[in-house]
Scaffold this motif. Structure first.
Motif, PDB file in Angstrom:
ATOM      1  N   TRP A 177      16.911 168.013 -70.781  1.00  0.00           N
ATOM      2  CA  TRP A 177      15.663 167.606 -71.434  1.00  0.00           C
ATOM      3  C   TRP A 177      15.888 166.370 -72.303  1.00  0.00           C
ATOM      4  N   ILE A 178      17.033 166.312 -72.964  1.00  0.00           N
ATOM      5  CA  ILE A 178      17.356 165.128 -73.772  1.00  0.00           C
ATOM      6  C   ILE A 178      17.435 163.894 -72.877  1.00  0.00           C
ATOM      7  N   ALA A 179      18.097 164.046 -71.730  1.00  0.00           N
ATOM      8  CA  ALA A 179      18.185 162.934 -70.781  1.00  0.00           C
ATOM      9  C   ALA A 179      16.796 162.536 -70.289  1.00  0.00           C
ATOM     10  N   LEU A 180      15.947 163.524 -70.046  1.00  0.00           N
ATOM     11  CA  LEU A 180      14.588 163.257 -69.581  1.00  0.00           C
ATOM     12  C   LEU A 180      13.796 162.483 -70.633  1.00  0.00           C
ATOM     13  N   ILE A 181      13.929 162.867 -71.883  1.00  0.00           N
ATOM     14  CA  ILE A 181      13.218 162.174 -72.965  1.00  0.00           C
ATOM     15  C   ILE A 181      13.698 160.729 -73.069  1.00  0.00           C
ATOM     16  N   ILE A 182      14.999 160.524 -72.989  1.00  0.00           N
ATOM     17  CA  ILE A 182      15.540 159.162 -73.095  1.00  0.00           C
ATOM     18  C   ILE A 182      15.034 158.295 -71.953  1.00  0.00           C
ATOM     19  N   VAL A 183      15.102 158.817 -70.737  1.00  0.00           N
ATOM     20  CA  VAL A 183      14.631 158.057 -69.572  1.00  0.00           C
ATOM     21  C   VAL A 183      13.141 157.756 -69.684  1.00  0.00           C
ATOM     22  N   THR A 184      12.365 158.736 -70.123  1.00  0.00           N
ATOM     23  CA  THR A 184      10.917 158.542 -70.252  1.00  0.00           C
ATOM     24  C   THR A 184      10.586 157.488 -71.298  1.00  0.00           C
ATOM     25  N   CYS A 185      11.252 157.553 -72.439  1.00  0.00           N
ATOM     26  CA  CYS A 185      10.998 156.568 -73.494  1.00  0.00           C
ATOM     27  C   CYS A 185      11.362 155.165 -73.046  1.00  0.00           C
ATOM     28  N   LEU A 186      12.535 155.019 -72.432  1.00  0.00           N
ATOM     29  CA  LEU A 186      12.983 153.690 -72.004  1.00  0.00           C
ATOM     30  C   LEU A 186      12.091 153.128 -70.902  1.00  0.00           C
ATOM     31  N   SER A 187      11.739 153.949 -69.935  1.00  0.00           N
ATOM     32  CA  SER A 187      10.910 153.477 -68.832  1.00  0.00           C
ATOM     33  C   SER A 187       9.496 153.137 -69.300  1.00  0.00           C
ATOM     34  N   THR A 188       8.947 153.943 -70.223  1.00  0.00           N
ATOM     35  CA  THR A 188       7.613 153.648 -70.753  1.00  0.00           C
ATOM     36  C   THR A 188       7.624 152.350 -71.534  1.00  0.00           C
ATOM     37  N   GLN A 189       8.653 152.146 -72.351  1.00  0.00           N
ATOM     38  CA  GLN A 189       8.775 150.888 -73.101  1.00  0.00           C
ATOM     39  C   GLN A 189       8.857 149.701 -72.145  1.00  0.00           C
ATOM     40  N   TRP A 190       9.661 149.833 -71.095  1.00  0.00           N
ATOM     41  CA  TRP A 190       9.837 148.732 -70.140  1.00  0.00           C
ATOM     42  C   TRP A 190       8.535 148.427 -69.407  1.00  0.00           C
ATOM     43  N   LEU A 191       7.859 149.467 -68.930  1.00  0.00           N
ATOM     44  CA  LEU A 191       6.627 149.266 -68.171  1.00  0.00           C
ATOM     45  C   LEU A 191       5.532 148.631 -69.032  1.00  0.00           C
ATOM     46  N   LEU A 192       5.336 149.145 -70.250  1.00  0.00           N
ATOM     47  CA  LEU A 192       4.299 148.600 -71.110  1.00  0.00           C
ATOM     48  C   LEU A 192       4.641 147.186 -71.574  1.00  0.00           C
ATOM     49  N   VAL A 224       7.754 165.212 -71.837  1.00  0.00           N
ATOM     50  CA  VAL A 224       7.423 163.924 -71.211  1.00  0.00           C
ATOM     51  C   VAL A 224       6.152 163.353 -71.826  1.00  0.00           C
ATOM     52  N   PHE A 225       5.154 164.210 -72.019  1.00  0.00           N
ATOM     53  CA  PHE A 225       3.903 163.774 -72.650  1.00  0.00           C
ATOM     54  C   PHE A 225       4.169 163.198 -74.032  1.00  0.00           C
ATOM     55  N   ALA A 226       4.972 163.897 -74.830  1.00  0.00           N
ATOM     56  CA  ALA A 226       5.271 163.429 -76.183  1.00  0.00           C
ATOM     57  C   ALA A 226       5.996 162.090 -76.153  1.00  0.00           C
ATOM     58  N   ALA A 227       6.924 161.926 -75.225  1.00  0.00           N
ATOM     59  CA  ALA A 227       7.680 160.679 -75.133  1.00  0.00           C
ATOM     60  C   ALA A 227       6.790 159.517 -74.722  1.00  0.00           C
ATOM     61  N   VAL A 228       5.931 159.742 -73.735  1.00  0.00           N
ATOM     62  CA  VAL A 228       5.044 158.673 -73.259  1.00  0.00           C
ATOM     63  C   VAL A 228       4.079 158.249 -74.352  1.00  0.00           C
ATOM     64  N   ILE A 229       3.435 159.216 -74.997  1.00  0.00           N
ATOM     65  CA  ILE A 229       2.432 158.879 -76.004  1.00  0.00           C
ATOM     66  C   ILE A 229       3.085 158.299 -77.260  1.00  0.00           C
ATOM     67  N   ALA A 230       4.331 158.670 -77.527  1.00  0.00           N
ATOM     68  CA  ALA A 230       5.043 158.096 -78.671  1.00  0.00           C
ATOM     69  C   ALA A 230       5.258 156.601 -78.467  1.00  0.00           C
ATOM     70  N   ILE A 231       5.751 156.211 -77.304  1.00  0.00           N
ATOM     71  CA  ILE A 231       5.986 154.798 -77.019  1.00  0.00           C
ATOM     72  C   ILE A 231       4.666 154.042 -76.893  1.00  0.00           C
ATOM     73  N   ALA A 232       3.678 154.651 -76.248  1.00  0.00           N
ATOM     74  CA  ALA A 232       2.385 153.990 -76.068  1.00  0.00           C
ATOM     75  C   ALA A 232       1.710 153.697 -77.405  1.00  0.00           C
ATOM     76  N   SER A 233       1.947 154.542 -78.404  1.00  0.00           N
ATOM     77  CA  SER A 233       1.306 154.343 -79.707  1.00  0.00           C
ATOM     78  C   SER A 233       1.705 153.013 -80.328  1.00  0.00           C
ATOM     79  N   LYS A 234       2.911 152.526 -80.006  1.00  0.00           N
ATOM     80  CA  LYS A 234       3.351 151.249 -80.563  1.00  0.00           C
ATOM     81  C   LYS A 234       2.515 150.084 -80.044  1.00  0.00           C
ATOM     82  N   PHE A 235       1.984 150.232 -78.846  1.00  0.00           N
ATOM     83  CA  PHE A 235       1.213 149.162 -78.234  1.00  0.00           C
ATOM     84  C   PHE A 235      -0.285 149.274 -78.531  1.00  0.00           C
ATOM     85  N   VAL A 236      -0.720 150.442 -78.981  1.00  0.00           N
ATOM     86  CA  VAL A 236      -2.149 150.681 -79.191  1.00  0.00           C
ATOM     87  C   VAL A 236      -2.534 150.556 -80.661  1.00  0.00           C
TER      88      VAL A 236
END
Length: 256
Positions: A4-19, A72-84
């Motif tokens: 789960w830790i690996a999943l959170i890291i991958v999700t955060c990094l990929s969301t940051q990169w995509l946005l 995954v939801f928490a990680a995506v919305i956490a990174i997205a909040s920086k852009f919104v």
């Protein structure tokens, strides 16, 4: 769980990169329109992923959930909040805190256990050591000191007024989650006030609200709700006390 830790890291990094890529393309298009030129892909900026790693660390250490989809939801919305949630070029919600609060409100299986890291003294040394290395890098010891100092003083006055022994006092302070919050979350250089005096005022306000929520409304996760509620105060304090904004050593796309 490690997966789960690996999943959170991958999700955060990929969301940051995509946005960041989306923002970069949008900027290229706008510049091309203004200059009546074709957008170019030759840019000199870098996508800063360090903030995303810190966000992933905060989520991994503090948030618990019954399903991996919630993480995954928490990680995506956490990174997205920086852009919104931005004023100018600065976001004012702490990403990890925003992800935690969003998961608590919007999902049925998320929780934060304030005592999940226990109250042993060696946790304090471990968190102080690792947190100290990060704070030395970003230079935000004043925020941690103001928050812990104000909160400890309020708890001391209450402890003395109620006539409790001091072991009760230390029991309430030596919480792994409280130290994690003070060292890693309330010191995020990209979302806290820019000026030192503003950071001190802001941290004291969070400590006071945390004290009230915890002792009079019996909210066990008071620190996270206090930070979430007072995050917009950063905008006002930056207007009152103006100072240069924290930046990493190189330029970055998006809000790293």
């Amino acid at each position: 769980m490690l997966q789960w830790i690996a999943l959170i890291i991958v999700t955060c990094l990929s969301t940051q990169w995509l946005l960041s890529q989306f923002l970069l393309v949008d900027r290229w298009w706008l510049v091309g329109k203004i200059n009546n030129q074709q957008p170019t892909t030759n840019n000199q900026q870098n996508i800063n992923l360090r903030s995303s790693l810190i966000t992933a660390l905060g989520l991994s250490l503090l948030l618990q959930a019954g399903q991996w989809t919630t993480m995954v939801f928490a990680a995506v919305i956490a990174i997205a909040s920086k852009f919104v949630f931005k004023i100018g070029d600065k976001h004012f919600f702490n990403p990890a805190n925003f992800g935690i609060i969003s998961a608590l409100i919007l999902t049925p299986d998320a929780w934060v256990s304030p005592g999940q890291w226990g109250e042993d003294w060696w946790y304090g040394l471990l968190f102080a050591g690792t947190g100290g290395m990060i704070l030395k890098r970003v230079g935000r010891w004043d925020t941690t000191a103001a928050f812990l100092g104000a909160y400890a003083a309020l708890e001391a006055v209450r402890n003395f007024y109620l006539g409790w022994t001091w072991d009760v006092y230390w029991h309430r302070l030596m919480s792994g989650s409280l130290l994690l919050f003070a060292l890693f979350m309330v010191t995020d250089p990209r979302s806290i006030p820019n000026a030192r005096i503003a950071r001190v005022v802001w941290a004291v306000c969070i400590a006071v609200l945390t004290f009230i929520l915890r002792n009079y409304f019996f909210v066990s996760t008071a620190v996270f709700w206090a930070l979430f509620a007072l995050a917009p105060l950063t905008v006002l304090l930056d207007v009152i006390w103006q100072a240069s904004r924290f930046r990493w050593e190189f330029g970055e796309v998006g809000d790293g």
